[in-house]
Write an enzyme that holds these catalytic residues in place. Structure first.
Site, short mmCIF file in Angstrom:
data_model
loop_
_atom_site.label_atom_id
_atom_site.label_comp_id
_atom_site.label_asym_id
_atom_site.label_seq_id
_atom_site.Cartn_x
_atom_site.Cartn_y
_atom_site.Cartn_z
N GLU A 153 0.82 -1.31 -0.13
CA GLU A 153 -0.01 0.12 -0.19
C GLU A 153 0.83 1.15 -0.09
O GLU A 153 0.55 2.18 -0.73
CB GLU A 153 -0.92 -0.01 1.21
CG GLU A 153 -1.72 1.15 1.39
CD GLU A 153 -2.03 1.45 2.97
OE1 GLU A 153 -2.19 2.55 3.25
OE2 GLU A 153 -1.79 0.49 3.80
N ASP A 177 0.39 3.82 -3.17
CA ASP A 177 0.20 5.33 -2.85
C ASP A 177 1.16 6.20 -3.90
O ASP A 177 0.50 7.03 -4.42
CB ASP A 177 0.30 5.37 -1.29
CG ASP A 177 -0.10 7.06 -1.05
OD1 ASP A 177 -1.14 7.54 -1.45
OD2 ASP A 177 1.11 7.64 -0.98
N GLU A 181 -4.53 0.51 -3.44
CA GLU A 181 -3.14 1.16 -3.76
C GLU A 181 -2.14 -0.26 -3.62
O GLU A 181 -1.24 -0.42 -4.27
CB GLU A 181 -2.87 1.93 -2.51
CG GLU A 181 -3.53 3.27 -2.79
CD GLU A 181 -3.52 4.19 -1.38
OE1 GLU A 181 -3.63 5.41 -1.82
OE2 GLU A 181 -3.12 3.72 -0.26
#
Length: 1450
Positions: A1147, A1151, A1245
């Site tokens: 993640e 991102d 993400e």
């Protein structure tokens, strides 16, 4: 010296027995065994001052340790009052983070005495913030706790590891040094051994001690056993009506625990007390359960509202019927247990409803009551304290005299329990009320036995049996008046209770005798300890000291270190705090959470066999911490790596970050500049629309350039060295200088230039050499010629001329007008038509004081086209001919031929002069870009992009580096994140995020830029040409070599912006690969210049994905080669059964990847958008709500997410229908109204991050796939997206100039445990709210909308002009807000619930919104007066001199 009466109360004088203990404490380590109230703390202050004087200048400190948080402030304030030393107080809520080494270092430098809880000091030693040999004195308050695994004992273990000569002095204080009266000698010896001290008591001044600490009268009060029934109490009890035994288990009420406490209360207090407990406990829990059910129902209805019709339903339908029945039953009994209305007195209760024990207690209180009466009643359990305190105020015989409150400990029960503990602040408030006699009875648990400073009580009652010697001594110490009474309540027939009390009472004198007559002597070692640890286990304990820092790992600290490491693992609100799990008995194994990014074999550690289960767990934890330190999971200070919240001094690669605090906000810089005089001349041929027109002569070889200016294509070729005849060199230099001055005067400045020029524009011959003949002819007539003979129609539209009455306003010959003379009448509508003749108009216009112009009445006139002189050297980077400086339609004017001169300058030369500013500007930019590329060793970034990256907004040239800075910000984030992800495979998301913040911070970028002298290559020159800037400075005139630099000033923020802009330019030129090269030379923590696929590719072994992911791969149009990546990408931290880590690291990677892809898309699609518009549009697509829509609608990730949390699963299930019905346009425009579970955006993400890893770090391939996935979302983006209400409010506030606005969150109902309302305050005045909503994001938006409306409404009482006092009627165009954002503060770190944070955020958004669009400057600014207009005021002396020279006949 005599003391005033005012000073006596605050100045304590030592009593003789205190001096006696103090003197003996000077001689060695002692434990002062003195009764409560005898002034032990004051003795410690005497010792503290003595030690401070003795050890002055040695850099040592005094540590005062307390066992409870509530004592920190009490003892700290006392020491502060009694000494002049610098005292610091620290408890769990006020201490710095253990990773903030800078703050702790400053504290140790700035203080002398530290009052703190024992665990904090033990942590400071463990993490090597301080060493034992730097402590001169340790004071242990209530030191009888120094046993077993108490933190006191942990500190003393470190004490014993210090060489004997370097150990601090120890002073212990207690009223009960003997814990076990049955084995007093061994108990005392254990305490002495643990504290390396001798227990002492007063020997010489016992009488004085007794006088100041008198013993109370002790009474055993026997009460009858409680009856089996209470016939006077209501026949149908609340317990029977509630019928808790038959309650369905799914309701979740802890019935067994409640009923057990009910029975205890019934036995102790009687039926009313038991029913009061039952009513309060069940009501608290039932209200909470109903509230939670209603909240879920409201949230459910909100999710569906506006999306599809749903049948109307009552939210109470979602509440379990039995809960409603319970609530109804409780409401029917409320008047029985509670006052009818707030503030009213509760109804009295008959004594027959109370147990015999309570009846006797009430009678004792009444019998001993006086107006100054104060009493403490000690009980064992918190719920007994709460109920008894309430009953005493309702019993008829005590209600009119007793004001009772409970005082209990913190407790660890859930917040919904009625009998929950008290916080430190509530404890302090209650104690304060007791001291100030607002209440006269405290019903307290053991929290009141020791430490807290109470006034001496008239009566102390042990309502419940005494359990140990310490409790007996400590509670009795509260009754220390000479007339005080200490009552022990014992049930009739309870022989064991009476015997225990008698044992304590009778053994106390013998126990004191054990240490009463002791003299100081070196402590003798004892063979046994009262702790349960086996001696063989203790002998086998290991100890590890980190060589580089001295940080210490022991068996007793290892478990705490592991717990701290696990607690820092990032988690959402649905995931409980991570903790290690232990298995096994005498050979323990510790299992670390799978959310730690470690291979499976490094998550499990087995310790050696030990003789107790506790010791086995310590041994396993010790092995784990030691191994994790070798893996760099713990750093050399035994702290989780890179979790420090202090100021980082190096980046993740270990490269120091310079201190930028001393760098001024405005930099004075010597910028690299090519315009300097030297020995060598260089000729550059200038082409206009493809034809050679002139030559530019410089002292610096300039690069070839091409541009579009004024609709013309301009080009300049390679430089050629000019070799002048030495005999004529000076005169030729002079001629080129005068020719260029003449051209500048005619075409550009309209005024003279005094300093030497640094470049010359000259005519050239057909063989591209300087045409000195043409130059010499022209400089003979620098202001032109009056001889119009030979000028004919062939010169129309080509000849440059000027009216000598209006110097600096050149015209192009339109036609000769022999048919018009000065005496002719102007035609109607002409500017001269208000006069009878042209001559009269000209005489009026040019006549001045003491000067009348000579204008003959006869002779021909000349008509010319006025040339608009533009005030800027703006040029277009796009070389678009359609982009040119705006101009007015051509106008013609008529003047007498006799006052006009024409320029002896060919058309192709003067037209080149007109574009010379743009040519020099472009040449400067390109030369500076080439110079920066060479000096900084940058990769081959495209000239135009590098020029743009180095151009500051202050230059006002129509383009600047702000767009590239926005692109570069995303590039920097991505290359840093990829580097950190790969370099630190064993760091979790929280650690990686901390390192990323350091790497991309403004402070780091500024430091790196300054280190590389980047500021020397920035272009900040305003391109106005009112003053010709290409001249030598006075310093250059005396320089032997060309200096090639110019003094400039610009904000230091420009350096960090330029760092990101160069990264953006490198990415725009050559993608990620070139960005990595640029990042490396700029010092960014990007891992080096090698492409990602070479560095990180092919590291993982292929494994086929599960069939679970077949549909996902089909939707993506991509087949994963590494199935374990997909498994990790969908594993929530709550799910620990996959053998894989959670998705948090992926993640973190995804991102940054999505942020980069969206930024690149917007940068390319909207070339005219400003930086602020790009950032805002990006934020609308890269947020939790938008990504959650993609996760659900586009990829169906909610069906793949591996979760082991019922609440999270239910939250996702409730929100999925909403997301499925929400369009991309809706989520872009109104995303602030949505608050889906964060796990949905996180998993999107993480899957995108897994995609980048799986395709061997091929950014372009990953970007292509993700762009298709996000296509509908991206199509909804545009530069002019409206801002959300919060941003609109902030921008409006910043424009208005108010700097005292903030948000505040609150509860819509007191019983709610979460904030759900928002308020807007202006200068501490509520102007909007509290406004509740299903989530805080929506509440904040609604509150901001309302605040914006009322603040802008002149009729509103909250109009900004009525509530704001910051400034009045601010003109935004003239004065910007004065709030400054520090260089090292990130936008994410600002808090809009403070006025300062709100103002800074508003300032940032204001600057984004007000950023100028990329367009040509307005040429009307600085435009000269129209030719022929009547001049206002006198002309300058320079203009008059020029006019006189032009009137001279040549």
């Amino acid at each position: 010296m005599a003391l005033s009466l005012d000073g006596v109360s605050d100045t304590l004088l030592p009593r003789r027995y205190q001096e006696e203990i103090f003197v003996r404490a000077q001689q060695g380590n002692v434990i002062a065994a003195l009764d409560t109230g005898s002034g032990k703390t004051y003795i410690s202050t005497l010792l503290i001052k003595w030690v401070a004087a003795r050890d002055a200048g040695q850099g040592k400190i005094t540590v005062f340790l307390v066992p409870k948080v509530a004592l920190v402030q009490q003892q700290g304030e006392f020491i502060t009052k009694q000494t002049t030393l610098r005292v610091r107080q620290f408890s769990g809520a006020t201490a710095h983070d253990m990773g903030d080494r800078e703050s702790w270092k400053k504290e140790f430098e700035d203080a002398d005495v530290f009052v703190m809880t024992a665990q904090i000091f033990l942590n400071l030693l463990t993490h090597s913030h301080w060493q034992m040999d730097k402590v001169s004195l340790i004071v242990f308050d209530e030191c009888h706790h120094t046993r077993k695994n108490h933190a006191y004992n942990g500190i003393m273990r470190e004490y014993y590891q210090t060489p004997a000569g370097a150990r601090p002095k120890v002073f212990g204080m207690t009223a009960s040094p003997i814990w076990n009266p049955k084995n007093a000698t061994d108990s005392l010896a254990t305490l002495e051994r643990n504290l390396d001290s001798k227990v002492i008591a007063v020997k010489e001044h016992v009488d004085e001690l007794v006088g100041h600490s008198p013993k109370p009268q002790e009474i055993i009060q026997v009460y009858p056993a409680p009856p089996l029934a209470y016939p006077d109490y209501e026949s149908k009890s609340l317990r029977a009506k509630l019928d808790l035994e038959n309650l369905p288990p799914e309701i979740g009420l802890a019935v067994d625990k409640i009923l057990t406490r009910y029975d205890v209360t019934y036995f102790s207090l009687g039926p009313f007390g038991a029913e009061l407990f039952l009513y309060s406990e069940v009501k608290q829990r039932v209200s909470q359960l109903i509230e939670e059910a209603l909240g879920s129902a409201m949230e459910y209805q909100f999710c569906f509202a506006g999306h599809k019709p749903i049948p109307a339903s009552d939210p109470l339908d979602k509440v379990h019927p039995r809960l409603l029945e319970l609530d109804k039953t409780l409401a029917a009994h409320s008047s029985f247990f509670e006052p009818s209305q707030p503030g009213a007195a509760a109804s009295e209760i008959p004594l027959t409803w109370c147990s015999p024990k309570v009846r006797l207690l009430a009678q004792m209180l009444l019998d001993r009551y006086t107006t100054t009466f104060q009493c403490i009643i000690f009980v064992e359990q918190r719920h007994i304290a709460a109920c008894l305190a309430a009953m005493l105020s309702r019993i008829p015989i005590t209600s009119h005299v007793i004001r009772a409150e409970q005082l209990v400990g913190h407790g660890r029960e859930a917040a919904k329990a009625y009998s929950k503990g008290m916080g430190t602040r509530n404890q302090q408030d209650t104690v304060k009320m007791f001291r100030e006699r607002q209440i006269n009875v405290l019903v307290a648990t053991s929290v009141a036995e020791e430490g807290l400073d109470f006034p001496a009580c008239d009566l102390v009652i042990r309502f419940d049996p005494v359990q140990h010697m310490v409790g007996y001594v400590q509670s009795r110490g509260r009754a220390r008046h000479k007339t005080s009474t200490f009552i022990i309540m014992v049930q009739e027939g309870a022989q064991s209770q009476a015997e225990r009390y008698l044992e304590f009472s009778q053994s106390e004198p013998q126990l004191k005798q054990v240490y009463q007559d002791r003299d100081l002597a070196p402590p003798t070692p004892e063979e046994e300890d009262d702790a349960p640890d086996d001696p063989n286990d203790l002998a086998e304990r290991e100890r590890y000291v980190v060589p580089s820092t001295g940080a210490i790992l022991t068996y007793t600290s290892a478990i705490g270190l592991l717990n701290h490491l696990c607690s820092l693992i990032p988690r959402d609100k649905f995931t409980p705090t991570h903790v290690p799990r232990y298995t096994g008995d005498y050979s323990a194994t510790v299992h670390l959470p799978s959310s730690l990014p470690l291979p499976a074999d490094l998550l499990v550690y087995e310790g050696p066999p030990r003789r107790s289960k506790k010791e086995a767990r310590r041994a396993a934890a010790f092995v784990a911490v030691k191994t994790l330190h070798s893996l760099n999971v713990f750093d050399d200070y035994l702290l989780p790596t890179k979790t420090s919240r202090g100021r980082e001094r190096e980046d993740p690669d270990g490269i120091p970050i310079g201190d930028v605090r001393m760098i001024p906000d405005i930099l004075d810089v010597h910028v690299r500049d090519p315009w300097a005089r030297g020995r060598t001349l260089w000729l550059h041929t200038v082409y206009v629309d493809g034809l050679p027109s002139a030559g530019l002569v410089t002292y610096t070889p300039m690069p070839p350039v091409d541009l579009v200016a004024s609709g013309l294509h301009i080009a300049m070729d390679e430089p050629r060295e000019v070799v002048l005849d030495p005999r004529e060199a000076w005169s030729q230099h002079r001629a080129m200088e005068e020719y260029t001055r003449m051209g500048l005067w005619w075409c550009i400045t309209g005024r003279g230039i005094t300093l030497p020029l640094t470049c010359y524009l000259v005519p050239i011959t057909r063989d591209y050499t300087i045409d000195f003949a043409a130059i010499e002819l022209a400089v003979l007539h620098p202001f032109g010629s009056y001889n119009w003979e030979g000028v004919g129609e062939e010169h129309y539209g080509h000849l440059l001329y000027m009216n000598n009455k209006e110097a600096g306003h050149p015209m192009i010959l339109h036609r000769l007008r022999p048919n018009i003379s000065p005496s002719s009448r102007p035609p109607p509508g002409a500017r001269e038509s208000s006069f009878a003749t042209y001559r009269e108009f000209w005489l009026y216009k040019y006549t001045r004081k003491d000067y009348v112009p000579v204008i003959p009445p006869d002779g021909p006139c000349v008509e010319g086209i006025v040339l608009d002189r533009h005030s800027s050297s703006f040029y277009s980077l796009s070389n678009d001919c359609s982009i040119s400086s705006p101009s007015k339609p051509p106008a013609t004017v008529i003047f007498p031929l006799s006052i006009c001169r024409w320029a002896l300058m060919p058309e192709h030369v003067y037209r080149t002069f007109f574009v010379l500013p743009e040519l020099c500007h472009r040449a400067t930019d390109v030369w500076r870009a080439h110079d920066a590329r060479l000096a900084l060793k940058l990769p081959p970034i495209a000239d135009d992009l590098l020029v743009q990256a180095l151009k500051l907004p202050s230059s006002n040239t129509g383009f600047n580096n702000q767009r590239l800075e926005t692109l570069g910000d995303a590039v920097l984030k991505l290359i840093t994140v990829v580097h950190l992800y790969n370099k630190f495979p064993h760091r979790h998301e929280g650690q990686l995020d901390g390192m990323k913040r350091v790497s991309v911070s403004n402070r780091t970028l500024l430091s790196r830029g300054i280190e590389r002298c980047l500021e020397r290559h920035l272009s900040s020159e305003n391109q106005s040409i009112r003053l010709w800037r290409y001249i030598s400075s006075e310093d250059d005139l005396w320089s032997l070599r060309p200096r090639r630099r110019a003094s400039r000033q610009f904000p230091r923020k420009s350096v960090q912006d330029c760092m990101e802009a160069i990264l953006g330019a490198s990415f725009a030129t050559g993608g990620i690969d070139m960005a990595l090269q640029a990042g490396t030379v700029l010092g960014v923590a990007s891992g080096g210049p090698n492409p990602w696929n070479i560095r990180y590719g092919c590291r993982m072994s292929p494994s086929p994905p599960s069939t679970l992911f077949t549909t996902l791969q089909e939707t993506l149009g991509y087949e994963f080669k590494h199935g374990q990546l997909l498994l990790e990408a969908v594993t929530h931290p709550s799910f620990g059964a996959t053998g894989s880590s959670s998705y948090q690291r992926l993640e973190f990677l995804g991102d940054a990847l999505i942020d980069m892809i969206v930024t690149e898309y917007l940068y390319k699609k909207f070339p005219e958008a400003t930086s602020g518009q790009l950032s805002w549009a990006r934020s609308r697509a890269v947020n939790a709500a938008a990504l959650a829509v993609l996760a659900v609608k586009r990829l169906g990730l909610h069906q793949l997410l591996l979760i082991n949390n019922v609440e999270l699963s239910m939250a996702i299930a409730r929100y999925v229908p909403v997301l499925e019905e929400t369009s991309e346009e809706e989520i872009i425009l109104h995303g602030w109204k949505h608050d889906p579970p964060k796990a949905l955006s996180d998993v999107f993400e993480s899957v995108m991050g897994a995609l980048l890893v799986d395709c061997d770090w091929n950014y372009d391939k990953a970007a292509a796939i993700i762009t298709v996935v996000m296509e509908d979302m991206l199509l909804a983006l545009r530069p002019d997206l409206p801002r959300d209400p919060v941003s609109q409010l902030m921008v409006w506030v910043a424009q208005s100039g108010c700097t005292s606005i903030s948000f505040a969150k609150s509860h819509s109902r007191p019983e709610l445990r979460r904030h759900d309302s928002m308020t807007v305050l202006v200068h501490d005045t509520v102007v909007a709210g509290p406004i509740p909503a299903p989530n805080l994001s929506m509440a904040k938006g609604l509150a901001a909308e309302e605040a914006r409306r009322v603040l802008d409404d002149p009729e509103s009482p909250f109009h900004l002009s009525k509530v704001c006092v910051c400034r009045k009627e601010v003109a935004v165009a003239e004065e910007a807000p004065s709030v400054e954002v520090p260089v090292d503060v990130a936008k994410e770190e600002l808090d809009d619930e403070t006025t300062q944070g709100f103002a800074m955020l508003a300032r940032i958004l204001f600057e984004e919104v007000e950023e100028p669009r990329l367009s040509a400057p307005d040429d009307k600014e600085g435009e000269p007066d129209d030719v022929g207009s009547v001049a206002d005021g006198d002309e300058t002396m320079e203009e008059l001199e020029v006019e006189e020279m032009m009137e001279v006949d040549v």
